[in-house]
Scaffold this active site. Structure first.
Site, PDB file in Angstrom:
ATOM      1  N   HIS A   5      -6.263 -47.985   0.763  1.00  0.00           N
ATOM      2  CA  HIS A   5      -5.521 -46.950   1.495  1.00  0.00           C
ATOM      3  C   HIS A   5      -6.503 -45.893   1.953  1.00  0.00           C
ATOM      4  O   HIS A   5      -7.670 -45.904   1.551  1.00  0.00           O
ATOM      5  CB  HIS A   5      -4.381 -46.384   0.652  1.00  0.00           C
ATOM      6  CG  HIS A   5      -4.790 -45.600  -0.557  1.00  0.00           C
ATOM      7  ND1 HIS A   5      -5.555 -46.135  -1.575  1.00  0.00           N
ATOM      8  CD2 HIS A   5      -4.531 -44.320  -0.933  1.00  0.00           C
ATOM      9  CE1 HIS A   5      -5.734 -45.213  -2.516  1.00  0.00           C
ATOM     10  NE2 HIS A   5      -5.130 -44.104  -2.140  1.00  0.00           N
ATOM     11  N   HIS A  52      -6.781 -42.562   1.565  1.00  0.00           N
ATOM     12  CA  HIS A  52      -7.188 -41.368   0.832  1.00  0.00           C
ATOM     13  C   HIS A  52      -8.712 -41.342   0.768  1.00  0.00           C
ATOM     14  O   HIS A  52      -9.346 -42.378   0.548  1.00  0.00           O
ATOM     15  CB  HIS A  52      -6.622 -41.397  -0.592  1.00  0.00           C
ATOM     16  CG  HIS A  52      -5.352 -40.616  -0.767  1.00  0.00           C
ATOM     17  ND1 HIS A  52      -4.379 -40.986  -1.669  1.00  0.00           N
ATOM     18  CD2 HIS A  52      -4.905 -39.459  -0.184  1.00  0.00           C
ATOM     19  CE1 HIS A  52      -3.388 -40.094  -1.622  1.00  0.00           C
ATOM     20  NE2 HIS A  52      -3.676 -39.173  -0.730  1.00  0.00           N
ATOM     21  N   ASP A  81     -10.888 -40.530  -1.385  1.00  0.00           N
ATOM     22  CA  ASP A  81     -11.638 -41.064  -2.532  1.00  0.00           C
ATOM     23  C   ASP A  81     -11.740 -42.591  -2.489  1.00  0.00           C
ATOM     24  O   ASP A  81     -12.399 -43.201  -3.339  1.00  0.00           O
ATOM     25  CB  ASP A  81     -11.064 -40.578  -3.884  1.00  0.00           C
ATOM     26  CG  ASP A  81      -9.577 -40.846  -4.072  1.00  0.00           C
ATOM     27  OD1 ASP A  81      -8.812 -40.707  -3.103  1.00  0.00           O
ATOM     28  OD2 ASP A  81      -9.172 -41.205  -5.205  1.00  0.00           O
ATOM     29  N   HIS A  82     -11.162 -43.206  -1.436  1.00  0.00           N
ATOM     30  CA  HIS A  82     -11.248 -44.664  -1.259  1.00  0.00           C
ATOM     31  C   HIS A  82     -11.943 -45.078   0.041  1.00  0.00           C
ATOM     32  O   HIS A  82     -12.270 -46.243   0.212  1.00  0.00           O
ATOM     33  CB  HIS A  82      -9.846 -45.290  -1.314  1.00  0.00           C
ATOM     34  CG  HIS A  82      -9.170 -45.028  -2.624  1.00  0.00           C
ATOM     35  ND1 HIS A  82      -9.043 -45.985  -3.609  1.00  0.00           N
ATOM     36  CD2 HIS A  82      -8.623 -43.895  -3.130  1.00  0.00           C
ATOM     37  CE1 HIS A  82      -8.447 -45.453  -4.667  1.00  0.00           C
ATOM     38  NE2 HIS A  82      -8.179 -44.192  -4.404  1.00  0.00           N
ATOM     39  N   HIS A 109       2.837 -45.078  -3.684  1.00  0.00           N
ATOM     40  CA  HIS A 109       1.834 -44.009  -3.740  1.00  0.00           C
ATOM     41  C   HIS A 109       2.173 -42.894  -2.749  1.00  0.00           C
ATOM     42  O   HIS A 109       1.393 -42.600  -1.842  1.00  0.00           O
ATOM     43  CB  HIS A 109       0.453 -44.620  -3.456  1.00  0.00           C
ATOM     44  CG  HIS A 109      -0.702 -43.697  -3.685  1.00  0.00           C
ATOM     45  ND1 HIS A 109      -0.835 -42.921  -4.812  1.00  0.00           N
ATOM     46  CD2 HIS A 109      -1.808 -43.439  -2.932  1.00  0.00           C
ATOM     47  CE1 HIS A 109      -1.962 -42.232  -4.731  1.00  0.00           C
ATOM     48  NE2 HIS A 109      -2.562 -42.520  -3.602  1.00  0.00           N
ATOM     49  N   ASP A 135      -3.872 -47.321  -5.798  1.00  0.00           N
ATOM     50  CA  ASP A 135      -3.267 -46.124  -6.401  1.00  0.00           C
ATOM     51  C   ASP A 135      -1.760 -46.313  -6.380  1.00  0.00           C
ATOM     52  O   ASP A 135      -1.178 -46.554  -5.316  1.00  0.00           O
ATOM     53  CB  ASP A 135      -3.622 -44.869  -5.590  1.00  0.00           C
ATOM     54  CG  ASP A 135      -5.063 -44.420  -5.801  1.00  0.00           C
ATOM     55  OD1 ASP A 135      -5.829 -45.181  -6.418  1.00  0.00           O
ATOM     56  OD2 ASP A 135      -5.402 -43.318  -5.336  1.00  0.00           O
ATOM     57  N   HIS A 156     -10.039 -45.867 -11.992  1.00  0.00           N
ATOM     58  CA  HIS A 156      -9.497 -44.713 -11.258  1.00  0.00           C
ATOM     59  C   HIS A 156      -8.926 -43.727 -12.287  1.00  0.00           C
ATOM     60  O   HIS A 156      -7.771 -43.326 -12.239  1.00  0.00           O
ATOM     61  CB  HIS A 156      -8.411 -45.189 -10.282  1.00  0.00           C
ATOM     62  CG  HIS A 156      -8.030 -44.184  -9.229  1.00  0.00           C
ATOM     63  ND1 HIS A 156      -7.111 -43.188  -9.463  1.00  0.00           N
ATOM     64  CD2 HIS A 156      -8.410 -44.028  -7.937  1.00  0.00           C
ATOM     65  CE1 HIS A 156      -6.937 -42.468  -8.349  1.00  0.00           C
ATOM     66  NE2 HIS A 156      -7.734 -42.958  -7.415  1.00  0.00           N
TER      67      HIS A 156
HETATM   68 ZN   LIG Z   1      -7.385 -42.403  -5.414  1.00  0.00          ZN
HETATM   69 ZN   LIG Z   2      -4.673 -42.345  -3.319  1.00  0.00          ZN
END
Ligand SMILES: [Zn+2]
Ligand SMILES: [Zn+2]
Length: 284
Positions: A64, A66, A68-69, A153, A176, A246
């Site tokens: 996805h 976000h 942090d990915h 999510h 997530d 995570h």
């Molecule tokens: Zn994340």
């Molecule tokens: Zn996320």
């Protein structure tokens, strides 16, 4: 090359703290394929440290969008390109991944143009293809099969768990997600389930440290799973090993591996690994 999973970045969320772990990225080597799952900050350095020649990048999956990915997807591809990447790379990501890549190339157009003209490099925009996927089968290439399941999510709707299968071995990434019972069917019988996890006692301290308290707490509780819930999915799915990844929080000195293990043991007694950056899990 033995089949293996390497947890490159094991923390949940985009923040970096001194000496702490990197955001989300993993390396899966299965059936001779080199697969990167998620490209949080640090993925390029960590792949190099895991012994991966960046010229050999093959498949990349983004669960996805976000940050942090996905934050380091462009820089990973660009660095592989300057390292001599000459073979095509396919990035599988949710809708919007193509937009990200196109804009990244625009942001870097001075450098890309000058390296093509000055160093005679192939055009990176022709080497990289973006394949935006939805739920269902994503890849069927020879004996490698990849499928996706939309998970829970919010407010992100395009967030997908991924199941990789090759030669009778299977590895599932939860992405997530809040506790999501359908994930147990999706992960049924997997050799490894990599599941995200939070630890309840760490959340209040994390919220206090980060500021923006109430909204952050609300987001975490609505959109992520507790370690006990990851254990419940692992049990219902009958997986051979659960890898907690995570981690939220990942850099609280009052929380150690024993706390994560204790939380999972409330719901599940099977083989368990708590992720940390660089940890290798062999796919027996
Ligand atoms: Zn994340
Ligand atoms: Zn996320």
């Amino acid at each position: 090359m033995p089949d293996r999973l390497v947890l490159l970045g094991s923390k949940g969320g985009p923040a970096l703290r001194p000496g702490g772990p990197w955001p989300s990225s993993s390396l899966l080597q299965i059936g001779g394929r080199t697969i990167v799952v998620d490209c949080g900050l640090g993925v390029t350095r960590s792949l190099a440290d895991a012994g991966i020649d960046l010229k050999g990048l093959d498949l990349i999956f983004i669960t996805h969008l976000h940050s942090d990915h996905v934050l380091e997807l462009g820089p990973l591809l660009h660095t592989a390109w300057t390292a001599g990447l000459a073979t095509p790379v396919t990035v599988f990501g949710p809708p919007g991944t193509g937009h990200y890549w196109q804009r990244f190339c625009q942001a870097m157009e001075f450098d890309i143009a000058i390296r093509i003209a000055d160093e005679g490099r192939p055009d990176i925009r022709e080497l990289v293809s973006i394949d935006e996927f939805g739920e269902g089968q994503v890849v069927a290439q020879g004996s490698l099969k990849v499928s996706a399941l939309r998970v829970d999510h919010p407010p992100v709707t395009d967030c997908f768990a991924l199941r990789f299968e090759h030669g009778g071995k299977s590895v599932v990434f939860s992405a997530d997600t809040a506790f999501f019972p359908a994930l147990a069917d999706f992960a049924e019988g997997a050799d490894i389930l990599v599941h995200e996890a939070m630890l309840e006692e760490g959340i209040e301290r994390l919220v206090a440290r980060t500021g923006n308290g109430a909204r952050l707490r609300e987001h975490l509780l609505a959109s992520h799973s507790f370690a006990e819930e990851a254990g419940r999915i692992a049990g219902d799915a009958g997986v051979k090993r659960l890898v907690l990844n995570h981690l939220i929080p990942a850099d609280d000195h009052e929380i150690g591996e024993a706390d994560w293990i204790a939380a999972v043991r409330r719901t599940w007694m099977g083989d368990l690994t708590i992720a940390r950056d660089g940890l290798v899990v062999e796919l027996a």
